[in-house]
Design a protein around this motif. Sequence first.
Motif, PDB file in Angstrom:
ATOM      1  N   ALA A   1       0.832  -1.201   0.000  1.00  0.00           N
ATOM      2  CA  ALA A   1       0.000   0.000   0.000  1.00  0.00           C
ATOM      3  C   ALA A   1       0.866   1.250   0.000  1.00  0.00           C
ATOM      4  CB  ALA A   1      -0.930  -0.016   1.209  1.00  0.00           C
ATOM      5  N   ALA A   2       2.008   1.202   0.705  1.00  0.00           N
ATOM      6  CA  ALA A   2       2.909   2.356   0.727  1.00  0.00           C
ATOM      7  C   ALA A   2       3.457   2.634  -0.669  1.00  0.00           C
ATOM      8  CB  ALA A   2       4.048   2.106   1.712  1.00  0.00           C
TER       9      ALA A   2
ATOM     10  N   ALA B   1       0.609   6.448   1.779  1.00  0.00           N
ATOM     11  CA  ALA B   1       1.999   6.016   1.917  1.00  0.00           C
ATOM     12  C   ALA B   1       2.496   6.219   3.346  1.00  0.00           C
ATOM     13  CB  ALA B   1       2.884   6.781   0.930  1.00  0.00           C
ATOM     14  N   GLY B   2       2.216   7.402   3.922  1.00  0.00           N
ATOM     15  CA  GLY B   2       2.677   7.680   5.275  1.00  0.00           C
ATOM     16  C   GLY B   2       2.036   6.772   6.311  1.00  0.00           C
ATOM     17  N   GLY B   3       0.726   6.571   6.203  1.00  0.00           N
ATOM     18  CA  GLY B   3       0.051   5.688   7.141  1.00  0.00           C
ATOM     19  C   GLY B   3       0.534   4.254   7.041  1.00  0.00           C
ATOM     20  N   SER B   4       0.769   3.785   5.831  1.00  0.00           N
ATOM     21  CA  SER B   4       1.244   2.415   5.638  1.00  0.00           C
ATOM     22  C   SER B   4       2.654   2.239   6.196  1.00  0.00           C
ATOM     23  CB  SER B   4       1.227   2.065   4.141  1.00  0.00           C
ATOM     24  OG  SER B   4      -0.079   2.177   3.612  1.00  0.00           O
ATOM     25  N   LEU B   5       3.514   3.235   5.968  1.00  0.00           N
ATOM     26  CA  LEU B   5       4.868   3.166   6.526  1.00  0.00           C
ATOM     27  C   LEU B   5       4.832   3.175   8.047  1.00  0.00           C
ATOM     28  CD1 LEU B   5       6.821   5.582   4.139  1.00  0.00           C
ATOM     29  CD2 LEU B   5       7.027   3.096   4.265  1.00  0.00           C
ATOM     30  N   GLY B   6       3.924   3.980   8.615  1.00  0.00           N
ATOM     31  CA  GLY B   6       3.801   4.014  10.062  1.00  0.00           C
ATOM     32  C   GLY B   6       3.358   2.682  10.638  1.00  0.00           C
ATOM     33  N   LEU B   7       2.388   2.047   9.999  1.00  0.00           N
ATOM     34  CA  LEU B   7       1.923   0.735  10.468  1.00  0.00           C
ATOM     35  C   LEU B   7       3.019  -0.324  10.331  1.00  0.00           C
ATOM     36  CD1 LEU B   7      -1.711   0.667   9.033  1.00  0.00           C
ATOM     37  CD2 LEU B   7      -1.048   0.823  11.447  1.00  0.00           C
TER      38      LEU B   7
ATOM     39  N   ALA C   1      -6.388   6.056  -9.748  1.00  0.00           N
ATOM     40  CA  ALA C   1      -6.581   6.471  -8.357  1.00  0.00           C
ATOM     41  C   ALA C   1      -7.655   5.632  -7.679  1.00  0.00           C
ATOM     42  CB  ALA C   1      -6.944   7.951  -8.306  1.00  0.00           C
ATOM     43  N   GLY C   2      -8.743   5.344  -8.389  1.00  0.00           N
ATOM     44  CA  GLY C   2      -9.797   4.524  -7.814  1.00  0.00           C
ATOM     45  C   GLY C   2      -9.325   3.118  -7.497  1.00  0.00           C
ATOM     46  N   ALA C   3      -8.550   2.535  -8.411  1.00  0.00           N
ATOM     47  CA  ALA C   3      -8.048   1.178  -8.203  1.00  0.00           C
ATOM     48  C   ALA C   3      -7.070   1.116  -7.038  1.00  0.00           C
ATOM     49  CB  ALA C   3      -7.371   0.678  -9.482  1.00  0.00           C
ATOM     50  N   VAL C   4      -6.360   2.218  -6.782  1.00  0.00           N
ATOM     51  CA  VAL C   4      -5.387   2.246  -5.689  1.00  0.00           C
ATOM     52  C   VAL C   4      -6.044   2.621  -4.365  1.00  0.00           C
ATOM     53  CG1 VAL C   4      -3.361   3.473  -4.782  1.00  0.00           C
ATOM     54  CG2 VAL C   4      -3.400   2.715  -7.164  1.00  0.00           C
ATOM     55  N   LEU C   5      -6.826   3.699  -4.383  1.00  0.00           N
ATOM     56  CA  LEU C   5      -7.310   4.274  -3.133  1.00  0.00           C
ATOM     57  C   LEU C   5      -8.411   3.450  -2.469  1.00  0.00           C
ATOM     58  CD1 LEU C   5      -7.359   8.074  -4.022  1.00  0.00           C
ATOM     59  CD2 LEU C   5      -5.690   6.835  -2.637  1.00  0.00           C
ATOM     60  N   VAL C   6      -9.343   2.913  -3.243  1.00  0.00           N
ATOM     61  CA  VAL C   6     -10.483   2.223  -2.628  1.00  0.00           C
ATOM     62  C   VAL C   6     -10.033   1.021  -1.782  1.00  0.00           C
ATOM     63  CG1 VAL C   6     -12.588   0.920  -3.071  1.00  0.00           C
ATOM     64  CG2 VAL C   6     -12.151   3.038  -4.325  1.00  0.00           C
ATOM     65  N   PRO C   7      -9.316   0.032  -2.342  1.00  0.00           N
ATOM     66  CA  PRO C   7      -8.933  -1.109  -1.503  1.00  0.00           C
ATOM     67  C   PRO C   7      -7.881  -0.759  -0.453  1.00  0.00           C
ATOM     68  CG  PRO C   7      -7.950  -1.314  -3.680  1.00  0.00           C
ATOM     69  CD  PRO C   7      -8.883  -0.157  -3.745  1.00  0.00           C
ATOM     70  N   CYS C   8      -6.925   0.094  -0.830  1.00  0.00           N
ATOM     71  CA  CYS C   8      -5.841   0.405   0.101  1.00  0.00           C
ATOM     72  C   CYS C   8      -6.316   1.260   1.263  1.00  0.00           C
ATOM     73  CB  CYS C   8      -4.699   1.109  -0.640  1.00  0.00           C
ATOM     74  SG  CYS C   8      -3.810   0.040  -1.802  1.00  0.00           S
ATOM     75  N   TRP C   9      -7.235   2.196   1.006  1.00  0.00           N
ATOM     76  CA  TRP C   9      -7.751   3.018   2.093  1.00  0.00           C
ATOM     77  C   TRP C   9      -8.628   2.196   3.029  1.00  0.00           C
ATOM     78  CZ3 TRP C   9      -7.309   7.522   4.602  1.00  0.00           C
ATOM     79  CH2 TRP C   9      -6.458   8.480   4.052  1.00  0.00           C
TER      80      TRP C   9
ATOM     81  N   ALA D   1       2.028   1.765  -3.538  1.00  0.00           N
ATOM     82  CA  ALA D   1       0.919   2.235  -4.364  1.00  0.00           C
ATOM     83  C   ALA D   1       0.615   3.704  -4.080  1.00  0.00           C
ATOM     84  CB  ALA D   1      -0.322   1.377  -4.108  1.00  0.00           C
ATOM     85  N   GLY D   2       0.614   4.080  -2.792  1.00  0.00           N
ATOM     86  CA  GLY D   2       0.368   5.475  -2.447  1.00  0.00           C
ATOM     87  C   GLY D   2       1.444   6.400  -2.973  1.00  0.00           C
ATOM     88  N   ALA D   3       2.707   5.973  -2.848  1.00  0.00           N
ATOM     89  CA  ALA D   3       3.809   6.789  -3.349  1.00  0.00           C
ATOM     90  C   ALA D   3       3.747   6.926  -4.871  1.00  0.00           C
ATOM     91  CB  ALA D   3       5.142   6.171  -2.932  1.00  0.00           C
ATOM     92  N   ALA D   4       3.385   5.842  -5.559  1.00  0.00           N
ATOM     93  CA  ALA D   4       3.283   5.894  -7.020  1.00  0.00           C
ATOM     94  C   ALA D   4       2.174   6.851  -7.452  1.00  0.00           C
ATOM     95  CB  ALA D   4       3.029   4.497  -7.576  1.00  0.00           C
ATOM     96  N   LEU D   5       1.036   6.798  -6.778  1.00  0.00           N
ATOM     97  CA  LEU D   5      -0.064   7.712  -7.097  1.00  0.00           C
ATOM     98  C   LEU D   5       0.336   9.150  -6.822  1.00  0.00           C
ATOM     99  CD1 LEU D   5      -3.008   8.223  -7.919  1.00  0.00           C
ATOM    100  CD2 LEU D   5      -3.643   7.849  -5.522  1.00  0.00           C
TER     101      LEU D   5
END
Length: 203
Positions: free
Chosen positions: A2-3, A166-172, A37-45, A5-9
């Motif tokens: 997810a990190a 990206a930040g939230g995923s790195l934190g987790l 963005a939809g393909a990345v954000l919906v499942p990852c968020w 994917a977020g960074a790529a977006l």
Amino acid sequence: MAAVAGAALLVLSLVDSLASWPSNRVLVVHDDLSRIAGAVLVPCWIWLLVSLFLVVRPRAARRDTQEEAARRAAEMRIWRAMFPDRRLRLGLGVIGILCLGVVIGGFVVGGAKGSSRILPGPSYQISTADLNDDAWTPVAPQQYTLWQARFIREDGLFTVFGLALAGGSLGLLQLHHTTRRQTTSSRMTGGPDPINRDGDHVR
């Protein structure tokens, strides 16, 4: 994952928006970027929000002062464990300012919300509230390119969502590594287990 994917977006939206400022040309058209963005954000968020909920649960009502203090202390330790490196926090802050600048700059240069399509012919058409009240309107190829640039500038908001993901995923991920190291160390030394989100020791 997810990190990444977020960074790529974030990077894609940032570069695409900045590229549209001087020339009104885009690298990826608005509709394609929206689908990405939809393909990345919906499942990852969904994954990110569920994960954060499991780590830091909403506060229960009617807690006494001691329980509330213990919970707040545990939450503070969790957030510090997620972002222990000052350089990482500084880096995320700088990128956040950059994303905010892209969003504000896009609105200043000229952004718009809408959709586009190319029909056989070809016939270039735009649908936006700024032109014929969202009705599909034929435009010249040059105007089509201009509208694409305006749509992409509006999509600069994707940089903020990508950074948060990206930040939230790195934190987790950092919290997972920290907890695992502490658990291993505690078991080897015979000390208490790490403290969970409620301030109790994990058994």
